[in-house]
Design a protein around this motif. Structure first.
Motif, mmCIF file in Angstrom:
data_model
loop_
_atom_site.group_PDB
_atom_site.id
_atom_site.type_symbol
_atom_site.label_atom_id
_atom_site.label_comp_id
_atom_site.label_asym_id
_atom_site.label_seq_id
_atom_site.Cartn_x
_atom_site.Cartn_y
_atom_site.Cartn_z
ATOM 1 N N ALA A 220 0.830 -1.212 0.000
ATOM 2 C CA ALA A 220 0.000 0.000 0.000
ATOM 3 C C ALA A 220 0.857 1.250 0.000
ATOM 4 O O ALA A 220 0.457 2.289 -0.494
ATOM 5 N N ALA A 221 2.095 1.158 0.570
ATOM 6 C CA ALA A 221 2.971 2.329 0.645
ATOM 7 C C ALA A 221 3.676 2.592 -0.676
ATOM 8 O O ALA A 221 4.287 3.634 -0.832
ATOM 9 N N ASP A 222 3.613 1.639 -1.626
ATOM 10 C CA ASP A 222 4.303 1.823 -2.899
ATOM 11 C C ASP A 222 3.536 2.815 -3.763
ATOM 12 O O ASP A 222 2.342 2.628 -4.028
ATOM 13 N N PRO A 223 4.205 3.861 -4.251
ATOM 14 C CA PRO A 223 3.505 4.805 -5.125
ATOM 15 C C PRO A 223 3.284 4.220 -6.507
ATOM 16 O O PRO A 223 4.059 3.385 -6.986
ATOM 17 N N THR A 224 2.213 4.619 -7.132
ATOM 18 C CA THR A 224 1.916 4.240 -8.510
ATOM 19 C C THR A 224 1.734 5.513 -9.326
ATOM 20 O O THR A 224 1.769 6.630 -8.796
ATOM 21 N N LEU A 225 1.517 5.337 -10.623
ATOM 22 C CA LEU A 225 1.324 6.511 -11.483
ATOM 23 C C LEU A 225 0.120 7.335 -11.060
ATOM 24 O O LEU A 225 0.091 8.555 -11.240
ATOM 25 N N ALA A 226 -0.879 6.684 -10.471
ATOM 26 C CA ALA A 226 -2.080 7.412 -10.042
ATOM 27 C C ALA A 226 -1.797 8.359 -8.889
ATOM 28 O O ALA A 226 -2.591 9.283 -8.636
ATOM 29 N N ASP A 227 -0.701 8.172 -8.159
ATOM 30 C CA ASP A 227 -0.382 9.027 -7.016
ATOM 31 C C ASP A 227 0.324 10.310 -7.412
ATOM 32 O O ASP A 227 0.529 11.196 -6.566
ATOM 33 N N PHE A 228 0.708 10.445 -8.667
ATOM 34 C CA PHE A 228 1.415 11.646 -9.113
ATOM 35 C C PHE A 228 0.442 12.632 -9.755
ATOM 36 O O PHE A 228 -0.584 12.248 -10.312
ATOM 37 N N GLY A 229 0.785 13.891 -9.660
ATOM 38 C CA GLY A 229 -0.060 14.950 -10.200
ATOM 39 C C GLY A 229 -1.153 15.417 -9.260
ATOM 40 O O GLY A 229 -1.989 16.235 -9.650
ATOM 41 N N LYS A 230 -1.168 14.905 -8.015
ATOM 42 C CA LYS A 230 -2.191 15.297 -7.045
ATOM 43 C C LYS A 230 -1.659 16.234 -5.959
ATOM 44 O O LYS A 230 -2.425 16.708 -5.135
ATOM 45 N N ASP A 231 -0.353 16.485 -5.954
ATOM 46 C CA ASP A 231 0.232 17.317 -4.908
ATOM 47 C C ASP A 231 -0.141 18.775 -5.099
ATOM 48 O O ASP A 231 -0.266 19.258 -6.239
ATOM 49 N N PRO A 232 -0.313 19.518 -3.992
ATOM 50 C CA PRO A 232 -0.470 20.972 -4.114
ATOM 51 C C PRO A 232 0.786 21.594 -4.725
ATOM 52 O O PRO A 232 1.881 21.018 -4.663
ATOM 53 N N LEU A 233 0.644 22.761 -5.293
ATOM 54 C CA LEU A 233 1.768 23.411 -5.968
ATOM 55 C C LEU A 233 2.921 23.665 -5.012
ATOM 56 O O LEU A 233 4.091 23.476 -5.372
ATOM 57 N N GLU B 64 0.437 13.492 2.201
ATOM 58 C CA GLU B 64 0.951 12.213 1.732
ATOM 59 C C GLU B 64 1.392 12.353 0.280
ATOM 60 O O GLU B 64 0.579 12.650 -0.601
ATOM 61 N N THR B 65 2.667 12.159 0.038
ATOM 62 C CA THR B 65 3.219 12.376 -1.296
ATOM 63 C C THR B 65 4.330 11.373 -1.550
ATOM 64 O O THR B 65 5.030 10.960 -0.623
ATOM 65 N N PRO B 66 4.505 10.941 -2.792
ATOM 66 C CA PRO B 66 5.627 10.040 -3.086
ATOM 67 C C PRO B 66 6.957 10.781 -3.001
ATOM 68 O O PRO B 66 7.041 11.975 -3.342
ATOM 69 N N LEU B 67 7.995 10.100 -2.541
ATOM 70 C CA LEU B 67 9.322 10.704 -2.421
ATOM 71 C C LEU B 67 10.013 10.666 -3.787
ATOM 72 O O LEU B 67 11.051 10.047 -3.983
ATOM 73 N N GLN B 68 9.389 11.358 -4.711
ATOM 74 C CA GLN B 68 9.856 11.435 -6.095
ATOM 75 C C GLN B 68 9.203 12.653 -6.713
ATOM 76 O O GLN B 68 8.009 12.915 -6.499
ATOM 77 N N LEU B 69 9.959 13.419 -7.476
ATOM 78 C CA LEU B 69 9.410 14.664 -7.994
ATOM 79 C C LEU B 69 8.313 14.415 -9.020
ATOM 80 O O LEU B 69 7.230 14.990 -8.946
ATOM 81 N N GLY C 46 6.965 -4.931 -17.138
ATOM 82 C CA GLY C 46 5.725 -4.639 -17.833
ATOM 83 C C GLY C 46 5.363 -3.170 -17.841
ATOM 84 O O GLY C 46 4.211 -2.818 -18.080
ATOM 85 N N THR C 47 6.325 -2.292 -17.611
ATOM 86 C CA THR C 47 6.070 -0.858 -17.561
ATOM 87 C C THR C 47 7.364 -0.105 -17.784
ATOM 88 O O THR C 47 8.466 -0.663 -17.630
ATOM 89 N N LEU C 48 7.238 1.185 -18.150
ATOM 90 C CA LEU C 48 8.385 2.079 -18.291
ATOM 91 C C LEU C 48 8.407 3.122 -17.178
ATOM 92 O O LEU C 48 9.252 4.011 -17.179
ATOM 93 N N SER C 49 7.487 3.019 -16.252
ATOM 94 C CA SER C 49 7.437 3.938 -15.114
ATOM 95 C C SER C 49 8.485 3.527 -14.082
ATOM 96 O O SER C 49 8.572 2.356 -13.696
ATOM 97 N N THR C 50 9.282 4.464 -13.606
ATOM 98 C CA THR C 50 10.353 4.127 -12.665
ATOM 99 C C THR C 50 9.809 3.672 -11.313
ATOM 100 O O THR C 50 10.350 2.746 -10.702
ATOM 101 N N SER C 51 8.720 4.288 -10.834
ATOM 102 C CA SER C 51 8.160 3.873 -9.550
ATOM 103 C C SER C 51 7.604 2.453 -9.623
ATOM 104 O O SER C 51 7.761 1.658 -8.688
ATOM 105 N N GLU C 52 6.984 2.085 -10.733
ATOM 106 C CA GLU C 52 6.447 0.736 -10.882
ATOM 107 C C GLU C 52 7.546 -0.286 -11.153
ATOM 108 O O GLU C 52 7.399 -1.467 -10.810
ATOM 109 N N ILE C 53 8.645 0.132 -11.773
ATOM 110 C CA ILE C 53 9.780 -0.778 -11.947
ATOM 111 C C ILE C 53 10.387 -1.123 -10.591
ATOM 112 O O ILE C 53 10.761 -2.273 -10.332
#
Length: 438
Positions: free
Chosen positions: A6-19, A121-126, A189-196
């Motif tokens: 559950a703690a692993d970030p996915t692509l759905a967790d990005f783009g939701k952070d406040p500016l 709650e934010t992934p430790l990735q820009l 099965g993906t090119l996303s670094t967080s999912e790799i």
């Protein structure tokens, strides 16, 4: 099916952070890289000094820790010279083009799972993308424009040759590097670094895909232009290569910054794609809390530093190769090996998919068989490589003929005897003296 915590970030967790969270993460990443450059220069000089049985920087600050700061101040205060014939616009832009893509490429490197940053709650990735690894390769391709423009705009033959070398080297080794990632893509099965990183929860890809990992390690030196592949700045034959006309000023400091940033990106990609990313190594991974909170950043940092240590160790141990050896290694060895390995990995993954994942438990056996087949094919190819064998035999015959010719020359007291048809110097027309005689 890969189990994702559950703690692993996915692509759905990005783009939701406040500016403001995004700005804070960008600033923290910038500070991390800038401090990494300062300590990286000091650490590299210190480590090489210890390997060569000397002290290294030990005057500026405790243990020489302020040496990098002193060097930066010195380069900042030096007179900024412009050679008379340079193209000033491109001459100034080239160092900047080398640095900015490296900062952007590091933004896709995951340094930890979901964390609590100032109550958010934010992934430790820009940032992460569905094609994040391709984005990294694109940034590496753009940065070579800085080297080429630095050489071309300097209006110097040494700098121009350095820029041309860099262009050919990057093209050659980017192909091999991109092919070394294909096995990772097939297994993750993906090119996303967080999912790799999430796909490496059971086993690191450096273990499952040993040939891909070893090929990437070689390409890493070629892409970052580090010894033994630092041909674009070979001081032995090109004075300083593409940076010959850049005086020890801020422009030179930016070029050095770009070199270290590309080394950091190469190290970060190695950790992310092959060494499990921020995941704890075994047996620490058996602890339930090893991959939660801010602790995974420590595992990422340790792997990152050890990879950088390996790069420094290679610099202190190996000499620079010749340019023809560099090109031959990239085109004649790494690319064919990559293509053969990709075919094997694709076949294994197809079998696993067709049989509905029943081979998942025997993945180590399958990987071992694949590696054995690959190295067996290499051994057979080397054994029956008739082209190279004919070349070696022809060269051996030439050497033997030369040796026989030299051994049959008449000698007197160990010195060659002049031929009998030497011209007379008085009253006789001179003849051409055979070459090789004294």
């Amino acid at each position: 099916m890969i189990h994702v915590l559950a703690a692993d970030p996915t692509l759905a967790d990005f783009g939701k952070d406040p500016l403001w969270i995004t700005i804070i993460k960008a600033v923290l990443l910038f500070v991390f890289l800038m401090l990494g450059i300062l300590f990286g220069v000091w650490f590299e000089r210190k480590l090489i000094a210890r390997m060569q049985n000397r002290y290294g920087p030990n005057r500026a600050g405790t243990f020489g820790l302020l040496q990098s700061v002193a060097d930066g101040i010195k380069m900042g205060l030096k007179e900024d010279l412009f050679p008379r014939t340079v193209d000033k616009v491109l001459y100034l832009m080239a160092p900047v083009i080398m640095v900015i893509p490296a900062f952007l490429a590091f933004s896709i490197i995951p340094m930890g799972p979901m964390v609590n940053l100032f109550g958010v709650e934010t992934p430790l990735q820009l940032v992460d993308l569905p094609v994040a690894v391709l984005f990294m390769l694109a940034m590496g391709a753009i940065s070579v424009y800085g080297v080429v423009l630095a050489g071309w705009s300097s209006r110097s033959p040494y700098a121009l040759l350095g820029g041309l070398r860099s262009a050919a080297q990057v093209v050659s080794y980017e192909i091999a590097m991109g092919l070394s990632f294909v096995g990772v893509f097939l297994f993750a099965g993906t090119l996303s670094t967080s999912e790799i990183v999430a796909a490496q929860e059971p086993t690191w890809f450096a273990v499952l895909l040993i040939p891909s990992f070893l090929i990437y390690v070689i390409c890493m030196f070629g892409e970052a232009a580090r010894i033994p592949f630092d041909l674009p700045e070979g001081e032995g034959e090109l004075v300083g290569g593409f940076q010959t006309e850049y005086s020890s000023s801020l422009k030179f400091a930016v070029i050095m910054m770009g070199e270290y940033l590309h080394t950091f990106v190469a190290s970060g990609i190695a950790v992310t794609l092959f060494l499990g990313g921020w995941r704890a190594p075994w047996p620490i991974s058996m602890w339930d809390g090893a991959n939660e909170g801010w602790l995974p950043f420590l595992w990422f940092f340790i792997k990152f530093v050890l990879t950088f240590c390996f790069i420094v160790w290679v610099r202190a141990s190996l000499p620079r190769v010749r340019y023809d050896q560099l090109m031959a290694l990239g085109w004649k060895v790494l690319i064919p090996l990559n293509l053969a390995w990709i075919l094997l990995v694709a076949a294994v993954r197809t079998v696993m998919y067709v049989y509905g994942g029943r081979f998942e438990g025997d993945i180590y056996v399958v990987a071992g068989i694949g590696v054995a087949i690959l190295f067996g094919a290499i051994a057979i190819w080397l054994r029956f490589d008739t082209v190279n064998q004919r070349r070696r035999e022809a060269r051996k015959a030439e050497v033997e003929a030369e040796f026989e010719e030299l051994s049959n020359e008449p000698t007197a007291g160990g010195f060659p005897v002049p031929p009998l048809d030497l011209p007379h110097y008085h009253g006789v027309q001179h003849k051409e003296i055979p070459s090789g005689t004294n």
